[in-house]
Each structure stands twice: as C-alpha cells, then as structure tokens.
Design a protein around this motif. Structure first.
Motif, PDB file in Angstrom:
ATOM      1  N   TYR A   1       0.826  -1.202   0.000  1.00 41.39           N
ATOM      2  CA  TYR A   1       0.000   0.000   0.000  1.00 41.39           C
ATOM      3  C   TYR A   1       0.862   1.254   0.000  1.00 41.39           C
ATOM      4  O   TYR A   1       1.763   1.400   0.826  1.00 41.39           O
ATOM      5  N   VAL A   2       0.586   2.135  -0.942  1.00 38.99           N
ATOM      6  CA  VAL A   2       1.227   3.449  -0.999  1.00 38.99           C
ATOM      7  C   VAL A   2       0.108   4.477  -1.082  1.00 38.99           C
ATOM      8  O   VAL A   2      -0.681   4.468  -2.041  1.00 38.99           O
ATOM      9  N   ALA A   3       0.010   5.323  -0.093  1.00 43.22           N
ATOM     10  CA  ALA A   3      -1.039   6.352  -0.084  1.00 43.22           C
ATOM     11  C   ALA A   3      -0.720   7.402  -1.147  1.00 43.22           C
ATOM     12  O   ALA A   3       0.150   8.247  -0.959  1.00 43.22           O
ATOM     13  N   GLU A   4      -1.399   7.336  -2.279  1.00 38.53           N
ATOM     14  CA  GLU A   4      -1.136   8.262  -3.376  1.00 38.53           C
ATOM     15  C   GLU A   4      -2.418   8.532  -4.155  1.00 38.53           C
ATOM     16  O   GLU A   4      -3.322   7.700  -4.217  1.00 38.53           O
ATOM     17  N   LYS A   5      -2.486   9.718  -4.718  1.00 41.86           N
ATOM     18  CA  LYS A   5      -3.584  10.069  -5.605  1.00 41.86           C
ATOM     19  C   LYS A   5      -3.332   9.451  -6.975  1.00 41.86           C
ATOM     20  O   LYS A   5      -2.187   9.315  -7.391  1.00 41.86           O
ATOM     21  N   ILE A   6      -4.407   9.100  -7.654  1.00 40.69           N
ATOM     22  CA  ILE A   6      -4.241   8.445  -8.941  1.00 40.69           C
ATOM     23  C   ILE A   6      -4.415   9.411 -10.111  1.00 40.69           C
ATOM     24  O   ILE A   6      -4.628   8.995 -11.240  1.00 40.69           O
ATOM     25  N   ASP A   7      -4.322  10.708  -9.833  1.00 39.49           N
ATOM     26  CA  ASP A   7      -4.249  11.680 -10.917  1.00 39.49           C
ATOM     27  C   ASP A   7      -2.890  11.524 -11.580  1.00 39.49           C
ATOM     28  O   ASP A   7      -1.868  11.360 -10.908  1.00 39.49           O
ATOM     29  N   GLY A   8      -2.835  11.602 -12.899  1.00 38.99           N
ATOM     30  CA  GLY A   8      -1.561  11.393 -13.588  1.00 38.99           C
ATOM     31  C   GLY A   8      -1.206   9.917 -13.579  1.00 38.99           C
ATOM     32  O   GLY A   8      -2.083   9.054 -13.604  1.00 38.99           O
ATOM     33  N   VAL A   9       0.102   9.632 -13.514  1.00 39.83           N
ATOM     34  CA  VAL A   9       0.570   8.247 -13.535  1.00 39.83           C
ATOM     35  C   VAL A   9       0.943   7.838 -12.107  1.00 39.83           C
ATOM     36  O   VAL A   9       1.926   8.349 -11.560  1.00 39.83           O
ATOM     37  N   PRO A  10       0.186   6.945 -11.476  1.00 36.54           N
ATOM     38  CA  PRO A  10       0.526   6.516 -10.115  1.00 36.54           C
ATOM     39  C   PRO A  10       1.895   5.836 -10.090  1.00 36.54           C
ATOM     40  O   PRO A  10       2.323   5.228 -11.083  1.00 36.54           O
ATOM     41  N   SER A  11       2.555   5.893  -8.957  1.00 31.93           N
ATOM     42  CA  SER A  11       3.898   5.307  -8.853  1.00 31.93           C
ATOM     43  C   SER A  11       3.848   3.821  -8.530  1.00 31.93           C
ATOM     44  O   SER A  11       4.671   3.045  -9.020  1.00 31.93           O
TER      45      SER A  11
END
Length: 501
Positions: free
Chosen positions: A137-147
C-alpha cells in the motif's frame, strides 16, 4: 549478417510456426511486467493456446521500469523460448517463437494508451508480476501516472468503470503472480483501501469488490533468461533475437477461481499444468515442503562437502541419494494425503534439480537458512515423527549440517563468515548472532558441550515454531551427526552415512 526476428522474417519462414492470423487476434490480457518469468510462463501458455486454436487473444504489456520499449517493438514483440532440461528422465530441447504480445507500453510515456486499452470489451484479464515489493500500500492520488502497482491498477479499474458506466460483467479477472501468500486477496484489500483514500464513489468500490475477480495464484517455473551461448544459438536459428529466453520444461500455475475465471482464462485448456481450483493450498504446500524444503535441508551438507551448485549434488552419487531419500522417503509421506499431486511433483523436482542447463548456486540458497529451515522443514520433522513415531534420519543429518554451516569462524565489520577448507564464505542469516553465541560456548569443550548446544538450540523458541527438543531422540541424532562431521570431516562422514541408507 543474420536478419532480426520480426514479423516479416517469420512470415517468410512458415516452418517457424507463426502465421499472419496470430497478429490479428484481439487484445484480451493486460500484463504488468516484461520480465522473463511472465514471458516464460504466462505468455508461453497464451501462445500455446493460440497456436492450438483455443484462445485467440493477445497481450498488452505494461513496462513500469525505466527505459524505452524498442527492444520489443523492433522485433514486432516476437521472442524465442528455448525449453531445455530434463522431463521424466529425458533431455528436452525445444525452440518456439512466441507471438502472444501485441504491444509493449511504457507506463510513464504511454499512460494514455494504457487507459484507452482498458476500454476494449474483449480485454478481460489483468496479470502482474511486479516482485513481492510491488504489492504494498502506498497512499497516493491516482491523478496522472501513479507510482505504485496498486495505484496503476486502481487507475485502470477507474477508467474501466467510468467508460462502461459501472455496468455489471465489465470487471476483470485479476491474477497477481508475485510470490506472496494470498496475493490476490492482499491486492484486493490494498486497491479498496487506496480507492477509499482517493475518495472515489461507493458504487465504484462496490463494483471493484463484486464485479472483479481477484485470484490468488502460485507460479513455479525456472526461467534463467538470455543464454550465455546466444550467438551460437542465433547462428543455428538463422536470426538474431535480443529477447531470447531459456526456460526449464517444468511449469505450474495454480489459480484460485470459479467457473467464471475458467471461462475468461480459456487458455488453461491446452496445458494441464495450469490449474484453476477453489483452493490452491495443496499446491503451495507441496512446493514449500518438497521443492523449497529439500533445498534447505540438503544444501548445507552439499556445500560443506565441497560442492557448489545443485547440479553437482545430483551428479554426486551420495548427495543424489541424500536428496532422493529426503524427498521421497521423508517429506513426501508427510503430505501426500493432503496434496494428491505430491508424488508426481516429487519426481518432477528431482528432474529439475538434474537440469544440466541451470547452475543454481548452493551458497545463494543458504540465504536466511535458519528462517527457511523453520518455515519449510520444522513442521515436516514434527509430522514425520507423529506419523511414524520415528525420526526422519536424513533430515536430522541435514539439520546438523545447517548448525555446522552456521558456525562463524570470523567476524569482520559486523559480518560473520564460516569456513570451508581454506576458504571463507559469507553467512547471510538474521539469526546468526544467536548461533554465534551458542557456538562460542562450545569452544574448547568436548562432546557433552555439543550435545548441550544442540539441546538448547532445538528448544529455542526464537528460532523454531515447535520445540524440537521434545521429539524423542532428535537432539541425540543431531548431536551424533554434528560430532561425526566435526571429527571426520563433512564429506567423509556424509559418504559413510550414504552407504547405510
């Protein structure tokens, strides 16, 4: 100068087994990962089904690592699979051209194309191999290209959901192949958590949970990749191939799934080694105990006897006998009731160990030796004793060899090293400080000290999931083997032991 392997070349040479129609099949699979395991296992199975007229589908591959995709595009995504090794005691050497991949997209440069690809109704399957680290789990927004891979997967699912307006039966069969227990369920939990973090609508979360099948799976195939003698192989084949891979004959892909999963993964029909079942625990258990367990119990003995790779063990009469005894007479009887395919798997494992094309270093297998011993063999030793009220004699010798392998002879800058003859080897084991302390108490003392050490180690709950000292005769047997190896030398003692098997 040899031509490059590409579409034009294979169509000029129909004997290579690739016709025009293979390039016209619709894209039915989205694959995260360009690595040799996926190409040697999943892509092999898809290509096999296509050539038998069963599946008729191709794969869109996502390359998440850096670099471009020209190595694939310049070959029209074709590559050679050379199946080499031993199967049922016979040598195998088969060369195939794989035409299952339609295109390879780089996740950063081609993200919009990836999202467009998932709008295709025929695309119903997602497969991944992003290493064990990838399913986190990586807390990230999925706008653009997620890491992260789960971030990319969530973005793909969100695109699918929006395009088909949340219609039922538009979800995917999602099969991670990363070497994590219950990888499908774990991936599903992470994706749902990430969807909530992105505050996506409840209807979408429900669609993820109910309209998509996250299938845990287990993969098993050794794919060494590009061979050292590639130039000679290319000369024989009549073309150059920068994507050429070698693979062993054996394969297993066990997937947890229902009838819907079987329907979508229709390419399973052409190879009975791709198994779809409600519960894949028996396949995981037989791999852990027979393949991994026999490695762990045998390798310290082989290495301290002067051998360096698994193949050398299988070429040495005494070590080959040791492997066979451990697998067929000590491990197999403890699991064959719960793993119906275990007897056949055991024979396959012995064939795989004897593969002359794979140089599997013994020292690399000893990485975290004591933890592997606990996870793979302690339960087997307990099961054997409970079943037969006697000891698995060869496993007791293997356990003793492990203790000797974990005897430090040198400590330099925090790194412990053991000694084999005149050379030192690095001990990579998080428990080594515990074993170093035990061995320090033996120095300068006699056989009684060895017995006391084995008793204490066998009972140490920091190391084992069961108290091995409570198994009648276990510590006596291990102590006797350990003292014998210390007095006679490992190879001499092991050779003498093999004669009484």
């Amino acid at each position: 100068m040899l031509p490059i392997l590409n579409k034009a070349h294979v169509l000029k040479h129909p004997d290579l087994g690739v016709s025009e129609r293979y390039f016209e099949f619709p894209e039915r699979i989205l694959q995260f990962g360009t690595g040799v395991l996926l190409r040697g296992l999943v892509d092999y199975l898809v290509d096999k089904a296509n050539k038998q007229g069963v599946y008729q589908g191709r794969i869109v591959v996502v390359k998440s690592t850096g670099g471009d995709t020209t190595e694939f595009s310049k070959q029209d995504n074709l590559f050679t699979t050379n199946i080499k090794g031993v199967s049922q005691g016979e040598l195998v050497n088969q060369v195939l051209i794989n035409a299952s991949i339609s295109r390879v997209l780089q996740s950063n440069a081609d993200w919009e194309q990836i999202l467009l690809a998932v709008r295709q109704p025929a695309l119903q399957t997602i497969i991944s191999n992003t290493t064990e680290v990838g399913i986190q789990y990586v807390a990230e927004k999925i706008d653009g290209v997620p890491s992260s891979f789960p971030g990319k997967l969530l973005a793909v699912l969100w695109e699918r959901f929006q395009y088909f307006k949340g219609a039922s039966h538009t979800g995917f069969v999602i099969v991670p192949t990363e070497l994590v227990v219950n990888n499908g369920q774990l991936l599903k939990e992470i994706v749902l958590k990430l969807a909530a973090y992105n505050r996506l609508p409840a209807t979408f979360l429900q669609w993820i949970a109910e309209d998509n099948h996250f299938c845990s799976s287990l993969v098993d195939r050794i794919v060494p990749g590009k061979p050292k003698e590639l130039a000679a192989l290319e000369e024989k084949a009549g073309y150059t191939d920068g994507l050429w891979i070698d693979t062993e004959p054996y394969l297993l892909w066990a997937i947890e799934g229902d009838e819907r999963v079987k329907e979508v993964l229709g390419f399973h029909q052409t190879d009975n080694r791709m198994l779809i079942a409600k519960d894949i625990t028996p396949f995981r258990e037989q791999k852990l105990r027979i393949l991994n367990g026999s490695h762990t119990i045998s390798v310290p003995l082989g290495y301290l006897s002067g051998l360096n790779i698994v193949l050398e063990c299988m070429e040495d009469a005494n070590m080959r006998s040791f492997f066979r005894t451990v697998i067929l007479e000590e491990i197999l009887p403890t699991i064959k009731d719960i793993c119906p395919q275990a007897p056949a798997f055991a024979e396959d494992v012995l064939d795989r160990f004897a593969n002359p094309n794979i140089a599997h270093k013994l020292l690399s297998i000893t990485f975290q030796e004591s933890m592997k011993m606990n996870a793979r063999n302690v339960k087997t030793i307990v099961r054997y004793y409970e079943k037969f009220q006697s000891l698995p004699a060869s496993m007791c010798l293997g356990f003793a060899a492990m203790l000797l392998f974990l005897r430090p002879e040198k400590l330099d800058k925090g790194q412990y090293s053991g000694q084999r003859g005149d050379e030192y080897y690095t001990i990579t084991d998080d428990n080594i400080a515990i074993f170093a302390e035990y061995w320090s108490q033996v120095t300068g003392r006699g056989g009684d000290a060895i017995a006391e050490m084995v008793q204490a180690i066998s009972a140490d709950q920091r190391l084992w999931e069961a108290d091995l000292s409570q198994i009648t005769g276990f510590t006596d047997a291990v102590s006797a083997h350990l003292q014998g190896m210390l007095q006679e030398g490992v190879k001499s003692y092991a050779d003498s032991y093999s004669k009484v098997l």
